[in-house]
Design a protein around this motif. Structure first.
Motif, PDB file in Angstrom:
ATOM      1  N   GLU A   1       0.830  -1.200   0.000  1.00  0.00           N
ATOM      2  CA  GLU A   1       0.000   0.000   0.000  1.00  0.00           C
ATOM      3  C   GLU A   1       0.869   1.257   0.000  1.00  0.00           C
ATOM      4  O   GLU A   1       0.605   2.219  -0.742  1.00  0.00           O
ATOM      5  CB  GLU A   1      -0.911  -0.030   1.232  1.00  0.00           C
ATOM      6  CG  GLU A   1      -2.029   0.979   1.205  1.00  0.00           C
ATOM      7  CD  GLU A   1      -2.935   0.808   2.410  1.00  0.00           C
ATOM      8  OE1 GLU A   1      -2.499   1.185   3.529  1.00  0.00           O
ATOM      9  OE2 GLU A   1      -4.050   0.287   2.238  1.00  0.00           O
ATOM     10  N   GLN A   2       1.921   1.250   0.797  1.00  0.00           N
ATOM     11  CA  GLN A   2       2.828   2.398   0.863  1.00  0.00           C
ATOM     12  C   GLN A   2       3.557   2.577  -0.472  1.00  0.00           C
ATOM     13  O   GLN A   2       3.724   3.709  -0.948  1.00  0.00           O
ATOM     14  CB  GLN A   2       3.845   2.226   2.004  1.00  0.00           C
ATOM     15  CG  GLN A   2       3.242   2.323   3.382  1.00  0.00           C
ATOM     16  CD  GLN A   2       2.579   3.666   3.608  1.00  0.00           C
ATOM     17  OE1 GLN A   2       3.079   4.713   3.183  1.00  0.00           O
ATOM     18  NE2 GLN A   2       1.410   3.649   4.250  1.00  0.00           N
ATOM     19  N   ASP A   3       3.985   1.453  -1.066  1.00  0.00           N
ATOM     20  CA  ASP A   3       4.664   1.536  -2.365  1.00  0.00           C
ATOM     21  C   ASP A   3       3.723   2.110  -3.419  1.00  0.00           C
ATOM     22  O   ASP A   3       4.143   2.925  -4.269  1.00  0.00           O
ATOM     23  CB  ASP A   3       5.168   0.163  -2.805  1.00  0.00           C
ATOM     24  CG  ASP A   3       6.390  -0.290  -2.022  1.00  0.00           C
ATOM     25  OD1 ASP A   3       7.020   0.564  -1.370  1.00  0.00           O
ATOM     26  OD2 ASP A   3       6.702  -1.518  -2.075  1.00  0.00           O
ATOM     27  N   GLN A   4       2.449   1.707  -3.391  1.00  0.00           N
ATOM     28  CA  GLN A   4       1.483   2.234  -4.359  1.00  0.00           C
ATOM     29  C   GLN A   4       1.257   3.725  -4.147  1.00  0.00           C
ATOM     30  O   GLN A   4       1.149   4.495  -5.107  1.00  0.00           O
ATOM     31  CB  GLN A   4       0.154   1.466  -4.257  1.00  0.00           C
ATOM     32  CG  GLN A   4       0.201   0.072  -4.827  1.00  0.00           C
ATOM     33  CD  GLN A   4      -1.117  -0.677  -4.645  1.00  0.00           C
ATOM     34  OE1 GLN A   4      -2.012  -0.204  -3.949  1.00  0.00           O
ATOM     35  NE2 GLN A   4      -1.199  -1.856  -5.258  1.00  0.00           N
ATOM     36  N   ARG A   5       1.197   4.159  -2.909  1.00  0.00           N
ATOM     37  CA  ARG A   5       1.023   5.591  -2.628  1.00  0.00           C
ATOM     38  C   ARG A   5       2.233   6.382  -3.119  1.00  0.00           C
ATOM     39  O   ARG A   5       2.092   7.448  -3.710  1.00  0.00           O
ATOM     40  CB  ARG A   5       0.818   5.823  -1.131  1.00  0.00           C
ATOM     41  CG  ARG A   5      -0.565   5.492  -0.655  1.00  0.00           C
ATOM     42  CD  ARG A   5      -0.728   5.887   0.798  1.00  0.00           C
ATOM     43  NE  ARG A   5      -2.013   5.412   1.289  1.00  0.00           N
ATOM     44  CZ  ARG A   5      -2.321   5.307   2.553  1.00  0.00           C
ATOM     45  NH1 ARG A   5      -1.429   5.623   3.475  1.00  0.00           N
ATOM     46  NH2 ARG A   5      -3.498   4.888   2.923  1.00  0.00           N
ATOM     47  N   LYS A   6       3.417   5.817  -2.804  1.00  0.00           N
ATOM     48  CA  LYS A   6       4.633   6.523  -3.229  1.00  0.00           C
ATOM     49  C   LYS A   6       4.704   6.593  -4.755  1.00  0.00           C
ATOM     50  O   LYS A   6       5.080   7.615  -5.330  1.00  0.00           O
ATOM     51  CB  LYS A   6       5.881   5.838  -2.681  1.00  0.00           C
ATOM     52  CG  LYS A   6       6.080   6.075  -1.207  1.00  0.00           C
ATOM     53  CD  LYS A   6       7.337   5.373  -0.712  1.00  0.00           C
ATOM     54  CE  LYS A   6       7.494   5.545   0.786  1.00  0.00           C
ATOM     55  NZ  LYS A   6       8.679   4.850   1.295  1.00  0.00           N
ATOM     56  N   SER A   7       4.351   5.469  -5.416  1.00  0.00           N
ATOM     57  CA  SER A   7       4.409   5.486  -6.878  1.00  0.00           C
ATOM     58  C   SER A   7       3.362   6.437  -7.451  1.00  0.00           C
ATOM     59  O   SER A   7       3.598   7.126  -8.449  1.00  0.00           O
ATOM     60  CB  SER A   7       4.240   4.085  -7.457  1.00  0.00           C
ATOM     61  OG  SER A   7       2.941   3.600  -7.205  1.00  0.00           O
ATOM     62  N   ALA A   8       2.190   6.520  -6.800  1.00  0.00           N
ATOM     63  CA  ALA A   8       1.159   7.457  -7.252  1.00  0.00           C
ATOM     64  C   ALA A   8       1.633   8.886  -7.038  1.00  0.00           C
ATOM     65  O   ALA A   8       1.430   9.757  -7.906  1.00  0.00           O
ATOM     66  CB  ALA A   8      -0.145   7.201  -6.514  1.00  0.00           C
ATOM     67  N   GLN A   9       2.287   9.128  -5.921  1.00  0.00           N
ATOM     68  CA  GLN A   9       2.808  10.464  -5.655  1.00  0.00           C
ATOM     69  C   GLN A   9       3.917  10.805  -6.644  1.00  0.00           C
ATOM     70  O   GLN A   9       4.006  11.924  -7.155  1.00  0.00           O
ATOM     71  CB  GLN A   9       3.328  10.568  -4.216  1.00  0.00           C
ATOM     72  CG  GLN A   9       2.226  10.589  -3.178  1.00  0.00           C
ATOM     73  CD  GLN A   9       2.776  10.543  -1.751  1.00  0.00           C
ATOM     74  OE1 GLN A   9       3.980  10.391  -1.556  1.00  0.00           O
ATOM     75  NE2 GLN A   9       1.881  10.675  -0.774  1.00  0.00           N
ATOM     76  N   ARG A  10       4.783   9.850  -6.956  1.00  0.00           N
ATOM     77  CA  ARG A  10       5.854  10.081  -7.923  1.00  0.00           C
ATOM     78  C   ARG A  10       5.269  10.384  -9.293  1.00  0.00           C
ATOM     79  O   ARG A  10       5.768  11.246 -10.022  1.00  0.00           O
ATOM     80  CB  ARG A  10       6.770   8.866  -8.012  1.00  0.00           C
ATOM     81  CG  ARG A  10       7.708   8.766  -6.852  1.00  0.00           C
ATOM     82  CD  ARG A  10       8.664   7.596  -7.038  1.00  0.00           C
ATOM     83  NE  ARG A  10       9.325   7.278  -5.788  1.00  0.00           N
ATOM     84  CZ  ARG A  10       9.721   6.099  -5.427  1.00  0.00           C
ATOM     85  NH1 ARG A  10       9.514   5.064  -6.223  1.00  0.00           N
ATOM     86  NH2 ARG A  10      10.320   5.914  -4.278  1.00  0.00           N
ATOM     87  N   LEU A  11       4.232   9.610  -9.658  1.00  0.00           N
ATOM     88  CA  LEU A  11       3.596   9.856 -10.952  1.00  0.00           C
ATOM     89  C   LEU A  11       2.993  11.260 -10.994  1.00  0.00           C
ATOM     90  O   LEU A  11       3.132  11.977 -12.002  1.00  0.00           O
ATOM     91  CB  LEU A  11       2.524   8.799 -11.209  1.00  0.00           C
ATOM     92  CG  LEU A  11       1.786   8.902 -12.526  1.00  0.00           C
ATOM     93  CD1 LEU A  11       2.749   8.712 -13.698  1.00  0.00           C
ATOM     94  CD2 LEU A  11       0.664   7.889 -12.588  1.00  0.00           C
TER      95      LEU A  11
END
Length: 149
Positions: free
Chosen positions: A125-135
């Protein structure tokens, strides 16, 4: 009429019926003897059959357990049965304790697996949030990046 004369008359008068009774008894005795007369061979045959039956009876007496014999066997088995019963109870106790221990261990392992699953879920979940934030950051800075390129 004297009593002696009467007595002699009664005795003389009862002689004829007594002789007749004796004759009847003699004839009946002869008849019964003729009916009972058995050959020696028949007697020997019956004696042999009786001997065989007595031998079989003796064999059956030896083969059949008496109440006392059964009591002795039961008394001999009672300590063994009691020992087996005690051993069985000990095994049941050990089985119960092993079952309890294994259930506790399985519950502990299950709890650890659930914790690990939660950790993995949280990490993903944290990785998905970080990747969404990076995107999002990448898309925001895309025009700037294109300009500097």
């Amino acid at each position: 009429v004297s009593s002696f004369n009467v007595t002699v008359f009664v005795l003389a008068a009862s002689l004829k019926p007594l002789i007749h009774i004796m004759t009847l008894l003699k004839e009946r005795t002869m008849f019964l003897q003729s009916e009972v007369s058995v050959d020696d061979s028949e007697i020997e045959l019956l004696q042999r059959k009786m001997d065989v039956l007595e031998e079989e009876l003796e064999g059956l007496r030896k083969a059949v357990a008496t109440k006392r014999d059964l009591g002795q066997v039961a008394n001999g088995l009672t300590p063994t049965i009691q020992q087996l019963s005690k051993a069985f109870k000990r095994v049941e106790k050990k089985e119960d304790s092993l079952r309890t221990w294994s259930e506790e261990r399985f519950q502990a392992i299950d709890h650890k697996v659930q914790d690990f699953d939660q950790f993995i879920f949280y990490t993903i979940e944290q990785d998905q949030r970080k990747s969404a934030q990076r995107l999002l950051v990448t898309l925001m800075f895309l025009p700037i990046n294109l300009t500097f390129w």
